[in-house]
Design an enzyme around this catalytic site. Structure first.
Site, PDB file in Angstrom:
ATOM      1  N   SER A  19       0.828  -1.205   0.000  1.00  9.39           N
ATOM      2  CA  SER A  19       0.000   0.000   0.000  1.00  9.39           C
ATOM      3  C   SER A  19       0.866   1.260   0.000  1.00  9.39           C
ATOM      4  CB  SER A  19      -0.960  -0.038   1.199  1.00  9.39           C
ATOM      5  OG  SER A  19      -1.987   0.906   1.042  1.00  9.39           O
ATOM      6  N   ASP A  67      -4.574  -5.113  -2.895  1.00  6.55           N
ATOM      7  CA  ASP A  67      -3.774  -4.665  -1.761  1.00  6.55           C
ATOM      8  C   ASP A  67      -3.736  -5.767  -0.699  1.00  6.55           C
ATOM      9  OD1 ASP A  67      -2.908  -3.398   0.616  1.00  6.55           O
ATOM     10  OD2 ASP A  67      -3.681  -1.464  -0.057  1.00  6.55           O
TER      11      ASP A  67
END
Length: 828
Positions: A379, A663
């Site tokens: 991220s 993610d």
């Protein structure tokens, strides 16, 4: 062309480049590397006789079922076969026989699906039986009774026979989990014959199809004004022993759905010989099949690639002197005494991007940054990492310049990113990706928006460019993480770890990797079929931080910390079933199971709960591979076996057209998994946490996951008092778990920084305001979804993260000393 069972020189060269050890010849005739084997393996003839069913329940309101059975064995054929339908009968009898050529080293799971045929509506799917062919013994015939419903006494009766088959064995390449089979290239050429008189000729279109091949369907069109014309060959790459056929539709016929004759079974074509498929007065149709070389463009293996092994040797020259200096040792550290230190970060949007700069600056001031071998991220921290690795010597310099550059972009007005000029640029870039053959999505647009937020103009940096920053071992090796997910499954039910380094991208669970510059290109059975230009790193950043990939179950999980409530609605109904006779138990066989389809309401609710708003999809470099018969016994696969589909080999990732990447935070907000790969031998992990909300949740989830998977990890023992009020750093030495790494945990909190501007230096009254950093309050400027900070907010977060590192120097040194002592003791 090499004969089956013989090792080609190209394969030796390719494997040595990709780094799986030295090729050698085993006593049993198998050629192999340390983990990857090239071997000759027999194929068998599988005979299946679908005999009858009993007591099938009524699916229609007004009539009995019109039953037929569908047979699907994707490892042997690309075609689904089916019996005839028996009308209005609850005890149908078919007595139909089907034949398959199966590879003995492959996990062959037959799917027998019972349907009720309907004329108006879609056929009703009643149930599917999954039967592992490994249960059968060679040379024996058995008649199986599958008990599908004990209450209604439903059963399906099927006969099986497994026999040797004539012909040479097949050359396969395997790492014990995946199998790459022999593939061929078929060339189809149309030659228009010479006419006696020149006249305008109409265009002639030929359509060719090889189901299950990489190309699928291809067209050839002959020109309109030529006396003689010969087409460029249409090419098909296909698995030689999967019963492929060439289907042809000649000019004047209607276009598919079903292609018309002539057709040909491709295994009957001699290799290297040109054959006439069809011929008339106007044209000739010719085919030629060639065996493809026995080498792969992917790396099959579980060890580190040669480039990473070379990096580790070079990084040692930085790490050993740095540890000697930091720990004030009298003697140089020997290779076996030098611990592998890793810096592990968590996500958190711009908060994690900013805080990581401060943490790294603190580690550099302590000279600990040179002690680190790996740096992992997900991220928001991947944005920091990709910025840093543009500079080939970033860790050897003061980070003030990079911190200042990031401040400029963090504090600038972001509205310009949505200007008409930028929108036109986004559209142009997305169209270009589509022309390159990529499947674009909103995640790609998000990557472009990130580029505008964090850079001045277009950024041409690519992941493979970062090799310059590690080719001499001058910086820690960066590892970026994502997870591969599946449609219609929650992340808890299905996810697979994917790691990205400047050298390669891969899934450790399967032991398959591709070069970083080849990620996104099209592969088939491990061979590179279509090279697609490497993505600019902004598109990878969008994928690594795809906050738009959430679904309803993820939101529920955030608020209730468990998806268990919804499992009855989102999991397949799978039951182990009885069978007669009981066959002798074999080590690697799968239990026979029954799948019962969900009703319309359950299916609709499952879709609502599990569908993701948007997902990043890349061409699947596992496409075409098959699963090895002993894959569940493979220690590497077992370590990462954690999904509901791991015992359903037909549904694992090798059968997907695309990887669906999100993610990592949608499972656990951690990038630690690549560091727990035993081959990396990590001794110390600096866990830098930048999560929102609970600072300990991700660490607790990691501990639980590692315990369930049997992965060595230190026990995290925090008191209730500590959990209520965290300190700046915790040391978990893993003493109770031999072989586990030493863990230093840094939660992102504001504790002594409120009163101290530097370790041991109290703030004056006028400086107390600078220590007030509201990290997680309702009015905090550091929300995960905030994309703009004031300069004051940015500077304070960088200073806080740096201070928390510097203020815990003693614990860091203690962790390093513990690791050095253990390395020395282990050698003794």
């Amino acid at each position: 062309m090499e004969q089956d069972g013989c090792l080609s020189q190209e394969l030796i060269t390719q494997t040595s480049q990709l780094g799986d050890g030295t090729m050698q010849l085993n006593p049993d005739g198998e050629q192999c590397t340390s983990l990857t084997k090239i071997e000759s393996s027999l194929c068998y003839l599988l005979t299946i006789r679908v005999i009858r069913a009993r007591n099938i329940h009524q699916a229609d309101v007004l009539s009995q079922t019109d039953c037929y059975v569908s047979l699907w064995l994707p490892t042997a054929s690309t075609v689904k076969f089916q019996t005839k339908a028996i009308k209005n009968c609850k005890d149908p009898v078919w007595n139909e026989t089907f034949y398959f050529r199966i590879q003995s080293r492959v996990k062959n799971v037959l799917e027998l699906a019972l349907y009720d045929k309907d004329i108006v509506t879609q056929d009703d799917h009643l149930f599917t039986v999954y039967f592992d062919i490994a249960k059968l013994s060679l040379g024996e015939e058995v008649f199986m009774h599958f008990k599908c419903d004990s209450q209604r006494q439903e059963e399906l009766e099927v006969g099986f026979a497994l026999d040797n088959i004539s012909g040479p064995p097949e050359t396969i390449i395997t790492n014990g989990v995946l199998v790459s089979r022999k593939i061929c290239c078929l060339e189809v050429q149309v030659v228009e014959k010479k006419k006696k008189e020149k006249k305008s000729l109409s265009k002639k279109e030929f359509f060719f199809k090889v189901q299950g091949s990489y190309e699928g369907t291809q067209d050839i069109t002959l020109g309109s004004d030529l006396v003689f014309s010969s087409s460029s060959p249409a090419k098909f790459h296909y698995a030689r022993y999967k019963q492929p056929t060439l289907d042809v539709m000649l000019p004047g016929k209607k276009r598919p759905p079903s292609l018309c004759s002539p057709n040909m079974e491709l295994h009957s074509i001699p290799s290297g010989e040109k054959m006439v498929l069809a011929e008339d007065k106007g044209f000739g149709l010719y085919v030629k099949a060639e065996d493809c070389p026995d080498y792969l463009d992917v790396r099959l293996g579980f060890d580190l690639c040669m480039q990473e092994q070379d990096f580790l040797r070079k990084r040692q020259n930085y790490v050993a002197p740095a540890l000697k200096k930091v720990l004030q040792l009298e003697h140089d550290l020997l290779d076996h005494e030098t611990p592998v230190v890793a810096i592990m970060t968590t996500g958190g949007g711009m908060r994690s991007l900013t805080a990581l700069y401060g943490s790294l600056q603190g580690l550099r001031k302590l000279n600990v940054l040179d002690c680190a071998t790996y740096l992992t991220g997900l991220s928001g921290t991947t944005w920091t990492m990709s910025n840093l690795y543009r500079d080939a010597d970033w860790s050897q310099k003061d980070l003030d310049k990079q911190i200042s550059e990031a401040r400029k972009h963090m504090t600038k007005c972001k509205i310009n990113s949505l200007s008409l000029e930028y929108l036109k640029y986004y559209k142009k870039q997305l169209c270009q990706r589509k022309r390159e053959g990529r499947k674009t999505s909103f995640i790609d647009l998000w990557g472009l928006v990130l580029e505008s937020l964090l850079h001045d103009g277009k950024d041409n940096h690519r992941l493979s460019d970062q090799q310059r920053a590690v080719d001499c071992g001058q910086n820690p090796l960066p590892i970026y993480t994502a997870v591969n997910v599946k449609n219609n499954y929650s992340t808890l039910d299905f996810k697979e770890w994917v790691e990205f380094t400047p050298y390669e991208v891969g899934l450790q669970k399967y032991g398959v990797f591709v070069r970083a510059e080849d990620f996104g290109s099209e592969f088939f059975m491990g061979r590179l079929m279509k090279k697609v230009p490497e993505s600019r790193i902004c598109f990878l950043e969008g994928m690594w931080s795809s906050l738009f990939s959430l679904n309803v179950l993820y939101i529920w999980n955030l608020s209730h910390s468990s998806e268990d409530f919804w499992h009855r609605w989102t999991r397949d109904q799978i039951d182990n079933i009885e069978e007669e006779p009981l066959l002798p138990l074999k080590l690697h066989e799968l239990q026979t199971r029954l799948f019962t389809p969900a009703g319309p309401l359950s299916s609709a609710l499952r879709s609502v709960l599990t569908d993701r708003l948007c997902i990043a999809q890349e061409h699947n470099f596992l496409k075409g591979f098959q699963i090895h018969n002993d894959y569940l016994e493979n220690t590497h696969f077992r370590r990462w076996k954690d999904t509901v589909l791991d015992t359903f080999p037909n549904q694992l990732t090798q059968s997907d057209e695309f990887l669906s990447l999100v993610d990592t935070g949608f499972f656990i907000n951690t990038s630690i998994m690549p560091l727990l790969k035993p081959e990396r031998k990590v001794d110390v992990i600096l866990h830098l946490n930048y999560s929102a909300g609970s600072q300990i949740q991700a660490l607790d989830q990691t501990c639980k996951y590692c315990s369930e998977q049997g992965i060595l990890f230190p026990r995290v023992d925090l008191s209730e008092e500590d959990r209520k009020k965290l300190k700046e750093c915790y040391l978990f030495d893993g003493g109770e778990t031999p072989g586990a790494p030493v863990l230093l945990f840094f939660p992102l909190i504001n504790d002594t920084f409120q009163k101290y501007k530097a370790p041991g230096q109290k703030r004056s009254e006028s400086e107390m305001e600078d220590g007030k950093v509201d990290l997680y309050g309702c009015c905090s400027p550091y929300s995960t979804y905030s994309i703009q900070y004031t300069e004051k907010a940015y500077d304070r977060l960088v200073q806080l993260a740096e201070y928390n590192i510097l203020n815990n120097k003693d614990l860091i040194l203690q962790a390093l000393r513990t690791a050095v002592a253990r390395k020395r003791q282990l050698k003794k």
